[in-house]
Every structure is written in C-alpha cells, then in structure tokens.
Motif scaffolding. Structure first.
Motif, PDB file in Angstrom:
ATOM      1  N   UNK A 241      38.838  37.294  48.843  1.00  0.00           N
ATOM      2  CA  UNK A 241      40.084  36.595  48.529  1.00  0.00           C
ATOM      3  C   UNK A 241      39.994  35.945  47.153  1.00  0.00           C
ATOM      4  N   UNK A 242      38.835  35.351  46.848  1.00  0.00           N
ATOM      5  CA  UNK A 242      38.657  34.705  45.549  1.00  0.00           C
ATOM      6  C   UNK A 242      38.657  35.733  44.425  1.00  0.00           C
TER       7      UNK A 242
ATOM      8  N   UNK B 250      41.133  35.855  41.136  1.00  0.00           N
ATOM      9  CA  UNK B 250      40.575  35.566  39.809  1.00  0.00           C
ATOM     10  C   UNK B 250      40.362  36.811  38.959  1.00  0.00           C
ATOM     11  N   UNK B 251      40.617  37.989  39.519  1.00  0.00           N
ATOM     12  CA  UNK B 251      40.441  39.235  38.794  1.00  0.00           C
ATOM     13  C   UNK B 251      41.184  39.177  37.465  1.00  0.00           C
TER      14      UNK B 251
ATOM     15  N   UNK C 284      35.649  38.014  37.522  1.00  0.00           N
ATOM     16  CA  UNK C 284      35.063  37.928  38.858  1.00  0.00           C
ATOM     17  C   UNK C 284      33.565  37.631  38.864  1.00  0.00           C
ATOM     18  N   UNK C 285      32.904  37.742  37.706  1.00  0.00           N
ATOM     19  CA  UNK C 285      31.443  37.797  37.785  1.00  0.00           C
ATOM     20  C   UNK C 285      30.775  36.475  38.142  1.00  0.00           C
ATOM     21  N   UNK C 286      31.340  35.349  37.714  1.00  0.00           N
ATOM     22  CA  UNK C 286      30.706  34.088  38.109  1.00  0.00           C
ATOM     23  C   UNK C 286      30.689  33.951  39.631  1.00  0.00           C
TER      24      UNK C 286
ATOM     25  N   UNK D 172      36.319  48.795  32.217  1.00  0.00           N
ATOM     26  CA  UNK D 172      36.532  48.056  30.956  1.00  0.00           C
ATOM     27  C   UNK D 172      37.332  46.779  31.179  1.00  0.00           C
ATOM     28  N   UNK D 173      38.146  46.745  32.212  1.00  0.00           N
ATOM     29  CA  UNK D 173      38.824  45.490  32.562  1.00  0.00           C
ATOM     30  C   UNK D 173      37.800  44.416  32.921  1.00  0.00           C
ATOM     31  N   UNK D 174      36.733  44.858  33.570  1.00  0.00           N
ATOM     32  CA  UNK D 174      35.700  43.914  34.010  1.00  0.00           C
ATOM     33  C   UNK D 174      34.676  43.654  32.912  1.00  0.00           C
TER      34      UNK D 174
END
Ligand SMILES: [Zn+2]
Length: 260
Positions: A122-123, A127-128, A131-133, A188-190
C-alpha cells in the motif's frame, strides 16, 4: 480470490464505513465482516474483504490515500484458519497465499511473509516511483529467513501494478520488445541509470548493493519487479529472469538477462 483484513484509523465515525465500503465494492470486493471500536488513536475500523487479487493493490492505494483515513494497514487472512478459529486445536500459522506461485524463488525454501508484504505494498503504491527507502527499510526489518523471498515477491507485485497502470493498453510484444518497451522504461522510472545492453538490462545504481543484507547477487526486489512486469501481460508465459552480475559481488553494474 484474496481475503484481506484492513485496519483503518480515522478521527471520525460518521460515514466511515459507508465511504470505505463504496471503494471496496467499486474495486470488485465484498465486505465479509467488520468491527468498529474507539481506541486511543481514534476510531478503529477493522474490515475483512474478499475479492480479485489483481485489484488489491489499487484498492489499497485508494483506501490508504482517502482523506478520511489517518492510518491504514493490510494483512492477508488465511480463510480456512479464520473459519475454524473457534475450534481446537489452534490453527496453524498463516501460510503464504499462492496468488503468484511463479514468484516463488526456486533456490530457497524460505517463503515470503505475506502479511508484511501487503502492508508494504500500500505504501509503495502511494509513494511510487520513490519506493526504495521503504523497500530498504522493509529489507532491514524482515527476518533474514524471509528476506529474499519477501522482497522479490513484493517486487513482482509492484511490477504487475506498474504494468497494469502504464502498459496494459499497449500492443502484444515479444519478449525482446517487451524488455525494450516495457521493462526498460518502467525500470527507468525507478532508477534512471537503467540501460539496455544487447538483450539485457544494465543498472549502475541499484540501491540494494553493499548494504550487508545479502550474500551474492542482492537485487531481489528489482528482479521481482522485472518478473511482475513481464509475467503480467500473460502471453509471454513466465520468462526466466536472472541477475547474472551484481555490484554486490564486485561487478561494475547489475545485469539482468531474460529468456523465454
Ligand atoms: Zn545487483
């Protein structure tokens, strides 16, 4: 079908069940049971819902971002254990749901921890693409025995969600074109440093390396994302995706290969 328990905290009781119930029904889910109590944190509404797995992440996104909702948690429910909860002996610990059995790693017996993954997803949807933190915190918190399977499984769910969000209306592409036109732009979005390297993807700046949590190739979350992105179209079957080199083992980039 998935059975999920949502725990929602709100500062008001009026209309809470009605408004959230509408979202649940509009997402193709049915409310199995609910309970509202007042706690120190506010009104606590617990709802068990059942519905199609593929709509779950979108529903969690809507519930978690609804203005009436102050905090939101989701956990999976083992339906059979819940139904027999009143009977002795005590039910077995909840088993992982088999919604995406193709997401299971072949090389480890450890299973994903589905309740923890649902709470994370859900988080991630809210936050997308940042997301990595969240994912790194999740990797730190989760028990080592579940870590690789859980983070990879969370990746597959996020990848499937990204595919449905951004690519579902595109043409049916073969595997090579799907890597170029789906996996590459999605990654690439990430991570902007993602590049095509022949038929492989090369990532110079994976955040999952050198953090001391994994031995060997360590980018299980990214591998899972790629699996979700390429499994979700359906017509590709289940491509085999491997991280063939990883900065965690001293390589200068992480490289993912794809085979039908
Ligand atoms: Zn790596």
């Amino acid at each position: 079908m998935a059975d999920i328990e949502f725990r929602v905290v709100s500062d008001r009781r009026e209309g809470l069940l009605l408004e959230l119930g509408r979202l649940i029904v509009a997402s193709g889910f049915t409310l199995q049971r609910q309970r509202m109590t007042r706690g120190d944190e506010g009104v606590v509404l617990t709802m068990v819902v059942r519905g199609p797995e593929q709509n779950l992440l979108a529903l969690e996104d809507r519930l978690g971002s609804h203005p009436i909702v102050q905090s939101f948690e989701a956990t999976s429910v083992d339906a059979s254990a819940a139904a027999t909860a009143a009977a002795a002996p005590p039910p077995e610990p909840a088993r992982p749901r088999t919604l995406m059995s193709d997401a299971r790693p072949e090389t480890t017996a450890a299973a994903p921890d589905p309740g923890r993954v649902e709470a994370l997803l859900g988080a991630l949807a809210r936050e997308y693409p940042d997301v990595f933190n969240r994912v790194l915190a999740f990797e730190h918190e989760i028990a080592p025995a579940h870590r690789e399977a859980s983070t990879r499984y969370a990746g597959t769910r996020l990848g499937a969600w990204i595919y449905k969000r951004d690519f579902t209306l595109g043409a049916r592409l073969n595997l090579s074109d799907s890597v170029k036109h789906i996996a590459l732009p999605a990654m690439r979005q990430l991570l902007r440093g993602t590049e095509l390297d022949g038929e492989a993807l090369r990532i110079k700046n994976s955040p999952f390396t050198g953090i001391g949590l994994h031995r060997g190739a360590s980018c299980h979350f990214l591998r899972g994302c790629l699996e979700g992105l390429l499994n979700e179209p359906g017509h590709l079957g289940r491509p085999r995706i491997l991280e063939t080199s990883c900065r965690n083992t001293g390589a200068d980039a992480c490289v993912f290969t794809f085979a039908a």
